[in-house]
Write a protein that holds these residues in place. Structure first.
Motif, PDB file in Angstrom:
ATOM      1  N   ASP A 169     -21.207  26.609  73.127  1.00  0.00           N
ATOM      2  CA  ASP A 169     -22.521  27.639  73.476  1.00  0.00           C
ATOM      3  C   ASP A 169     -22.514  28.592  72.574  1.00  0.00           C
ATOM      4  N   TYR A 199     -21.964  27.466  68.947  1.00  0.00           N
ATOM      5  CA  TYR A 199     -23.102  27.039  68.584  1.00  0.00           C
ATOM      6  C   TYR A 199     -24.001  28.275  67.855  1.00  0.00           C
ATOM      7  N   ALA A 200     -24.200  29.084  68.966  1.00  0.00           N
ATOM      8  CA  ALA A 200     -24.912  30.172  68.907  1.00  0.00           C
ATOM      9  C   ALA A 200     -24.358  31.502  67.331  1.00  0.00           C
ATOM     10  N   ARG A 201     -23.073  31.396  67.966  1.00  0.00           N
ATOM     11  CA  ARG A 201     -22.689  32.499  66.554  1.00  0.00           C
ATOM     12  C   ARG A 201     -22.665  30.880  65.569  1.00  0.00           C
ATOM     13  N   TYR A 202     -23.002  30.365  65.030  1.00  0.00           N
ATOM     14  CA  TYR A 202     -22.747  29.302  64.614  1.00  0.00           C
ATOM     15  C   TYR A 202     -24.515  29.329  64.050  1.00  0.00           C
ATOM     16  N   ASP A 203     -25.247  29.030  64.345  1.00  0.00           N
ATOM     17  CA  ASP A 203     -26.903  29.468  64.214  1.00  0.00           C
ATOM     18  C   ASP A 203     -27.066  31.095  63.749  1.00  0.00           C
ATOM     19  N   ARG A 204     -26.772  32.007  64.269  1.00  0.00           N
ATOM     20  CA  ARG A 204     -26.774  33.311  63.977  1.00  0.00           C
ATOM     21  C   ARG A 204     -26.085  33.300  62.107  1.00  0.00           C
ATOM     22  N   ASN A 232     -25.849  31.517  59.688  1.00  0.00           N
ATOM     23  CA  ASN A 232     -27.021  29.804  59.328  1.00  0.00           C
ATOM     24  C   ASN A 232     -27.623  31.094  58.804  1.00  0.00           C
ATOM     25  N   ALA A 233     -27.676  31.882  59.618  1.00  0.00           N
ATOM     26  CA  ALA A 233     -29.448  32.683  59.419  1.00  0.00           C
ATOM     27  C   ALA A 233     -29.134  33.369  58.477  1.00  0.00           C
ATOM     28  N   LEU A 263     -20.467  31.841  57.357  1.00  0.00           N
ATOM     29  CA  LEU A 263     -20.794  30.702  58.069  1.00  0.00           C
ATOM     30  C   LEU A 263     -19.949  29.473  57.877  1.00  0.00           C
ATOM     31  N   ARG A 281     -18.820  27.659  61.424  1.00  0.00           N
ATOM     32  CA  ARG A 281     -18.712  26.459  61.467  1.00  0.00           C
ATOM     33  C   ARG A 281     -17.497  25.318  61.720  1.00  0.00           C
TER      34      ARG A 281
END
Length: 88
Positions: free
Chosen positions: A11, A14-19, A21-22, A29, A33
């Protein structure tokens, strides 16, 4: 078998990746990833060849960025030259 700790780490990854990526910052990134893919792999995910290729590219990018950072730092630590500059 995945544990609750594995799920928490996933979790967070995934949150780190989403941040990352944004924001779009290249180093963050690639790191995010790579961490996410390694965690997924560690929980038994069968990594597709395309993802494995991306992981290799991310590792290469991170090595290159680390070398550039080291090179930039070593230039700062270089003693000044006593040669006269063309611009003096």
């Amino acid at each position: 078998m995945r544990t609750p700790e594995d799920d928490e780490r996933l979790d967070a990854a995934y949150a780190r990746y989403d941040r990352a990526n944004a924001v779009g910052e290249r180093k963050e990134l690639a790191e995010a990833r790579l961490v996410l893919c390694r965690l997924l792999e560690g929980t038994g995910w069968s990594v597709p060849s395309e993802v494995r290729d991306q992981m290799a590219r991310d590792e290469k990018t991170l090595r290159k960025l680390a070398e550039e950072e080291t090179q930039g730092t070593s230039d700062l630590l270089r003693p000044p030259s006593h040669r006269q500059s063309w611009f003096d």
